[in-house]
Scaffold this motif. Structure first.
Motif, short mmCIF file in Angstrom:
data_model
loop_
_atom_site.label_atom_id
_atom_site.label_comp_id
_atom_site.label_asym_id
_atom_site.label_seq_id
_atom_site.Cartn_x
_atom_site.Cartn_y
_atom_site.Cartn_z
N VAL B 3 99.96 66.27 66.83
CA VAL B 3 100.69 65.02 66.96
C VAL B 3 101.10 64.58 65.56
CG1 VAL B 3 100.62 62.64 67.78
CG2 VAL B 3 99.30 64.41 68.96
N VAL B 4 102.39 64.37 65.37
CA VAL B 4 102.90 63.86 64.10
C VAL B 4 103.07 62.35 64.25
CG1 VAL B 4 104.79 63.93 62.44
CG2 VAL B 4 104.08 66.02 63.63
N ILE B 5 102.47 61.62 63.35
CA ILE B 5 102.53 60.15 63.41
C ILE B 5 103.26 59.64 62.18
CG2 ILE B 5 101.14 58.04 63.49
CD1 ILE B 5 98.87 59.81 64.69
N THR B 6 104.32 58.89 62.41
CA THR B 6 105.05 58.31 61.28
C THR B 6 104.90 56.79 61.35
OG1 THR B 6 107.16 58.15 62.48
CG2 THR B 6 106.73 60.20 61.30
N TYR B 7 104.62 56.20 60.20
CA TYR B 7 104.32 54.77 60.15
C TYR B 7 105.30 54.09 59.21
CZ TYR B 7 101.57 50.49 59.42
OH TYR B 7 101.16 49.18 59.35
N ASP B 8 105.99 53.11 59.72
CA ASP B 8 106.98 52.39 58.93
C ASP B 8 106.43 51.01 58.62
OD1 ASP B 8 109.60 52.54 57.78
OD2 ASP B 8 110.23 51.03 59.21
N GLY B 31 93.12 64.58 61.01
CA GLY B 31 94.11 65.52 60.52
C GLY B 31 94.39 65.29 59.05
N GLN B 32 95.64 65.43 58.67
CA GLN B 32 95.95 65.32 57.26
C GLN B 32 97.19 64.45 57.04
OE1 GLN B 32 97.30 68.89 55.37
NE2 GLN B 32 98.17 69.74 57.25
N ARG B 33 97.23 63.92 55.83
CA ARG B 33 98.36 63.11 55.41
C ARG B 33 99.32 64.06 54.72
NH1 ARG B 33 97.28 57.49 52.23
NH2 ARG B 33 99.30 56.52 52.68
N VAL B 34 100.51 64.23 55.27
CA VAL B 34 101.44 65.20 54.69
C VAL B 34 102.51 64.52 53.84
CG1 VAL B 34 101.04 66.98 56.42
CG2 VAL B 34 102.81 65.24 56.82
N GLN B 35 102.74 63.26 54.10
CA GLN B 35 103.61 62.45 53.24
C GLN B 35 102.97 61.07 53.17
OE1 GLN B 35 107.62 62.72 54.86
NE2 GLN B 35 108.03 64.62 53.77
N THR B 84 108.02 68.95 46.81
CA THR B 84 106.66 68.89 46.28
C THR B 84 105.62 68.94 47.39
OG1 THR B 84 105.16 67.61 44.89
CG2 THR B 84 106.67 66.34 46.26
N LYS B 85 104.50 69.55 47.09
CA LYS B 85 103.43 69.62 48.09
C LYS B 85 102.24 68.79 47.63
CE LYS B 85 104.72 73.76 50.43
NZ LYS B 85 104.38 74.50 51.63
N ARG B 86 102.53 67.78 46.86
CA ARG B 86 101.47 66.90 46.40
C ARG B 86 100.57 66.47 47.55
NH1 ARG B 86 104.16 61.67 44.48
NH2 ARG B 86 104.55 61.59 46.71
N GLY B 87 99.29 66.61 47.36
CA GLY B 87 98.36 66.17 48.38
C GLY B 87 98.14 64.67 48.30
N TYR B 88 97.67 64.11 49.39
CA TYR B 88 97.38 62.68 49.39
C TYR B 88 95.89 62.47 49.57
CZ TYR B 88 102.19 61.30 49.50
OH TYR B 88 103.48 61.08 49.16
N GLU B 89 95.34 61.66 48.75
CA GLU B 89 93.94 61.26 48.92
C GLU B 89 93.92 60.07 49.86
OE1 GLU B 89 91.21 62.68 47.83
OE2 GLU B 89 92.52 64.26 47.09
#
Lengths: 96, 96
Positions: B3-8, B31-35, B84-89
């Protein structure tokens, strides 16, 4: 097919905001802006490649990222929305 | 399923930034934060309902929006990334 495009950019800088406007301008040629940096485009594979090339030429690939999600042609039941449904004007004031 | 979740959310306000942190904290449990405001969660239908309830209780539904995209279990070829593939903490400094 429906392609969801998410764009990650630092909008604290004027250059970042300009790139977001340029990305949005390209995407809304093919679909709609559903969130500030999320676009849903109804395109075929050839259009998608063309759009990818344009967007990649606009983004700063050391700072920004783009993700493409391919939802296919039967996407009606694959999307749910919660919260405000504020529309986005492609050339309007950006709410970040 | 993925499930991809986008938050505005408006991150110009402290309250908006706080909600984004809270949304992120819930999502990265699954899961993971991709952006900055895009999360990919591997969850089943029951977990998804629970997560939706939590996120909807955090968001301000007059100001923010959440979109859920259901990519199913065969999602490997449905995602492409550029830039960029910068990871998010999850608890780190937010780059907006």
């Amino acid at each position: 097919m429906l392609v969801v495009i998410t764009y990650d950019v630092n909008t604290e800088t004027a250059a970042g905001r300009k790139r977001l406007r340029q990305i949005a301008r390209q995407c809304v040629n093919y679909g709609q802006r559903v969130q500030n940096s999320v676009f849903e485009c109804l395109i075929d594979a050839a259009q998608c490649r063309m759009l990818q090339q344009k967007l990649c030429s606009i983004m700063d690939d050391e700072l920004d990222s783009l993700r493409f999600y391919y939802l296919g042609s039967k996407y009606e039941n694959k999307i749910e929305h919660f919260g405000t449904k504020r529309g986005y004007e492609p050339e309007g004031v950006l709410m970040v």
